[in-house]
Design a protein around this motif. Structure first.
Motif, PDB file in Angstrom:
ATOM      1  N   LEU A  77       0.830  -1.211   0.000  1.00 59.00           N
ATOM      2  CA  LEU A  77       0.000   0.000   0.000  1.00 59.00           C
ATOM      3  C   LEU A  77       0.861   1.256   0.000  1.00 59.00           C
ATOM      4  N   LEU A  78       1.944   1.247   0.744  1.00 55.97           N
ATOM      5  CA  LEU A  78       2.840   2.392   0.779  1.00 55.97           C
ATOM      6  C   LEU A  78       3.479   2.635  -0.588  1.00 55.97           C
ATOM      7  N   GLN A  79       3.892   1.586  -1.254  1.00 53.36           N
ATOM      8  CA  GLN A  79       4.469   1.725  -2.595  1.00 53.36           C
ATOM      9  C   GLN A  79       3.448   2.295  -3.575  1.00 53.36           C
ATOM     10  N   ARG A  80       2.222   1.788  -3.525  1.00 52.85           N
ATOM     11  CA  ARG A  80       1.177   2.297  -4.423  1.00 52.85           C
ATOM     12  C   ARG A  80       0.897   3.772  -4.151  1.00 52.85           C
ATOM     13  N   HIS A  81       0.853   4.134  -2.883  1.00 52.29           N
ATOM     14  CA  HIS A  81       0.599   5.534  -2.529  1.00 52.29           C
ATOM     15  C   HIS A  81       1.724   6.429  -3.036  1.00 52.29           C
ATOM     16  N   GLU A  82       2.980   6.009  -2.870  1.00 53.16           N
ATOM     17  CA  GLU A  82       4.115   6.799  -3.358  1.00 53.16           C
ATOM     18  C   GLU A  82       4.091   6.925  -4.877  1.00 53.16           C
ATOM     19  N   GLU A  83       3.731   5.861  -5.581  1.00 56.36           N
ATOM     20  CA  GLU A  83       3.628   5.925  -7.046  1.00 56.36           C
ATOM     21  C   GLU A  83       2.539   6.899  -7.461  1.00 56.36           C
ATOM     22  N   ARG A  84       1.408   6.876  -6.758  1.00 57.69           N
ATOM     23  CA  ARG A  84       0.306   7.786  -7.084  1.00 57.69           C
ATOM     24  C   ARG A  84       0.724   9.232  -6.847  1.00 57.69           C
TER      25      ARG A  84
END
Length: 110
Positions: free
Chosen positions: A25-32
């Motif tokens: 979830l943290l990776q997805r948030h950073e990508e967004r």
């Protein structure tokens, strides 16, 4: 078939799975957030507001004159109030008996 392979390590495998989900979830948030920042066209000019006036030039503050006028008026009224209280309550009177204390005098009964 059970979801977790070894019943003895259930709590450890649950914690590992939660850690993996949180990391994903943290990776997805950073990508967004990176994608949003890449599409952002706003570029503020921070130093242009300071360069409008000459450096060291006086800055005009509206209402400053009135502020000092009211401040000096309040100071003058406070001084007048103190003078009035000193006169009314005789704070500076040093002669005679102190106020508020009864001085007994001898008397004779006839």
């Amino acid at each position: 078939k059970p979801h977790y392979a070894k019943p003895a390590d259930i709590m450890e495998s649950i914690r590992q799975q939660q850690d993996r989900r949180a990391e994903l979830l943290l990776q997805r948030h950073e990508e967004r957030m990176r994608a949003e920042a890449a599409g952002c066209t706003f570029r503020p000019e921070l130093c242009s507001a300071l360069s409008e006036g000459a450096p060291g030039a006086p800055v005009v503050v509206s209402g400053l004159g009135r502020f000092f006028e009211l401040k000096s008026l309040a100071h003058r009224q406070e001084l007048e109030q103190r003078a009035h209280e000193a006169k009314a309550f005789r704070l500076s009177c040093s002669h005679g008996p102190p106020l508020g204390i009864t001085i007994p005098e001898p008397f004779a009964l006839s």
